[in-house]
Design an enzyme around this catalytic site. Structure first.
Site, PDB file in Angstrom:
ATOM      1  N   CYS A 108       0.891  -1.279   0.119  1.00 26.88           N
ATOM      2  CA  CYS A 108      -0.138  -0.109  -0.071  1.00 26.88           C
ATOM      3  C   CYS A 108       0.830   1.319  -0.001  1.00 26.88           C
ATOM      4  O   CYS A 108       0.488   2.202  -0.677  1.00 26.88           O
ATOM      5  CB  CYS A 108      -0.911   0.092   1.183  1.00 26.88           C
ATOM      6  SG  CYS A 108      -2.149   0.907   1.176  1.00 26.88           S
ATOM      7  N   CYS A 204      -4.908  -2.757   5.156  1.00 20.84           N
ATOM      8  CA  CYS A 204      -4.605  -1.476   4.759  1.00 20.84           C
ATOM      9  C   CYS A 204      -5.803  -0.830   3.854  1.00 20.84           C
ATOM     10  O   CYS A 204      -5.958  -1.560   2.629  1.00 20.84           O
ATOM     11  CB  CYS A 204      -3.321  -1.199   3.950  1.00 20.84           C
ATOM     12  SG  CYS A 204      -2.894   0.448   3.474  1.00 20.84           S
TER      13      CYS A 204
END
Length: 386
Positions: A108, A204
């Site tokens: 991420c 995430c």
């Protein structure tokens, strides 16, 4: 400390990733106080089943807008859901299908927070981006280095090891010299609504949710046998993707003990036969390895660290640095050997290499092995235990 700030901060535009949490809130506040031209950017990166049961994006946006208003900065919302699904979530699923355990925070950061976000901010005319990560950037002779945070208990450099020179040169990390307690105190003192907000956890941008139920929506479960290294069947697993090496909880076989009453741990995934191999005892030799091969490498300086030099490395977040050497390296992969056997080194996770306080980079763990010397070290340690 951070990259040397420009001599006239007021002339520099910084876009801060405002997540609606306390860390990014204080990062934006500090930069505004230092005289930067600050704009907040709230990233929405997940749309599938975006309900308040699991995702908190609506409340996070409300909190981010509240903070921006309190600080006195503009805020923009941008939707990176397509980029997240293509660059992060698809790889996340591919890794689980292959029996590995990926780290979505690493992916991420590399693909969204410091790529899609950075590109968007540059298109807005920004000179820098900033986030609430606990780490530091330093420039030395034209080379940018990623450093640990001063607060070792909150250091997040492990999750940022995939950044490159361009990304670091454009990044400000205002919290690198602060503790979490100090950050919350600053937020409280300045009246920010996020000062006592709980830190986010879970996948995430996807949030906290029942993991098995969530993964089952994208990957069909394939139950199979749980066996010992000798092949004795001790239970059934729900699907290899739901387990990781070193896992103790959730195996459903706690009633079967050896003579010492030791707990069961996941030691291996046999994808060919769809079997989960478990052992008893935290210090079982099959849970240790002193060698690994890493692929998909990223060295922050652009140069591979010296083979044979002693560095420190982590194979999981919050682990202490383990002395190691890079035994062999190409552009595609490297072999790392540890001075002492490491516990539950997990394919799919990241190995991150440090030289003192400087994060050099790392790669994705592809495979592990145990040398004869490592096996002997394990036996010596076990024999020394009471």
């Amino acid at each position: 400390m951070n990259a040397s700030p420009p001599s006239s901060p007021k002339a520099r535009k910084v876009v801060v990733g405002l997540s609606g949490g306390v860390d990014s809130s204080v990062a934006a506040l500090l930069l505004k106080q230092q005289g930067y031209d600050v704009t907040g950017l709230f990233m929405k990166n997940w749309e599938d089943d975006d309900t308040e049961d699991y995702c908190s994006s609506r409340q996070d946006l409300i909190d981010a807008v509240s903070v921006a208003d309190k600080i006195g900065i503009d805020i923009e919302q941008v939707n990176f859901s397509a980029e997240y699904k293509e660059r992060v979530f698809s790889e996340f699923l591919t890794e689980y299908k292959a029996g590995r355990t990926p780290n979505p925070d690493v992916m991420c950061n590399a693909e969204i927070k410091f790529k899609a976000f950075l590109d968007h901010a540059m298109a807005l005319g920004a000179d820098h981006i900033a986030t609430g990560h606990y780490a530091q950037v330093r420039e030395r002779d034209g080379l940018y280095q990623l450093l640990r945070a001063d607060d070792g208990s909150k250091d997040q450099s492990y999750f940022l090891y995939r950044l490159n020179q361009r990304q670091l040169s454009k990044t400000l990390l205002p919290l690198g010299h602060l503790t979490k307690i100090e950050v919350r105190e600053i937020a409280r003192r300045e009246g920010l609504a996020t000062h006592d907000k709980k830190d986010s956890t879970g996948i995430c941008f996807v949030g906290e949710r029942p993991f098995r139920e969530f993964l089952n929506r994208y990957i069909p479960a394939n139950p199979g046998d749980i066996v010992t290294p000798a092949g004795a069947r001790v239970g059934k697993h729900a699907g290899l993707m739901f387990y990781t090496l070193g896992q103790r909880q959730g195996l459903g076989i706690g009633g079967t003990k050896n003579s010492d009453g030791d707990a069961w741990y996941v030691a291996e995934k046999d994808l060919a036969s769809n079997r989960l191999i478990v052992v008893q005892g935290h210090d079982h030799e099959k849970l240790f390895s002193d060698r690994l091969t890493a692929v998909n490498l990223n060295w922050i300086s652009g140069a591979t660290p010296h083979c044979g030099w002693v560095y420190g490395a982590k194979t999981r977040y919050r682990q202490k640095d383990a002395p190691c050497v890079i035994a062999a390296a190409t552009q595609q992969s490297c072999a790392i050997e540890f001075a002492e056997p490491q516990w539950a080194v997990t394919p799919g996770q990241s190995v991150v290499v440090y030289e003192s306080n400087v994060c050099l980079g790392g790669g994705i763990i592809e495979s592990t092995a145990q040398s004869a010397a490592g096996a002997e070290a394990i036996r010596m340690r076990q024999s020394a235990c009471p």
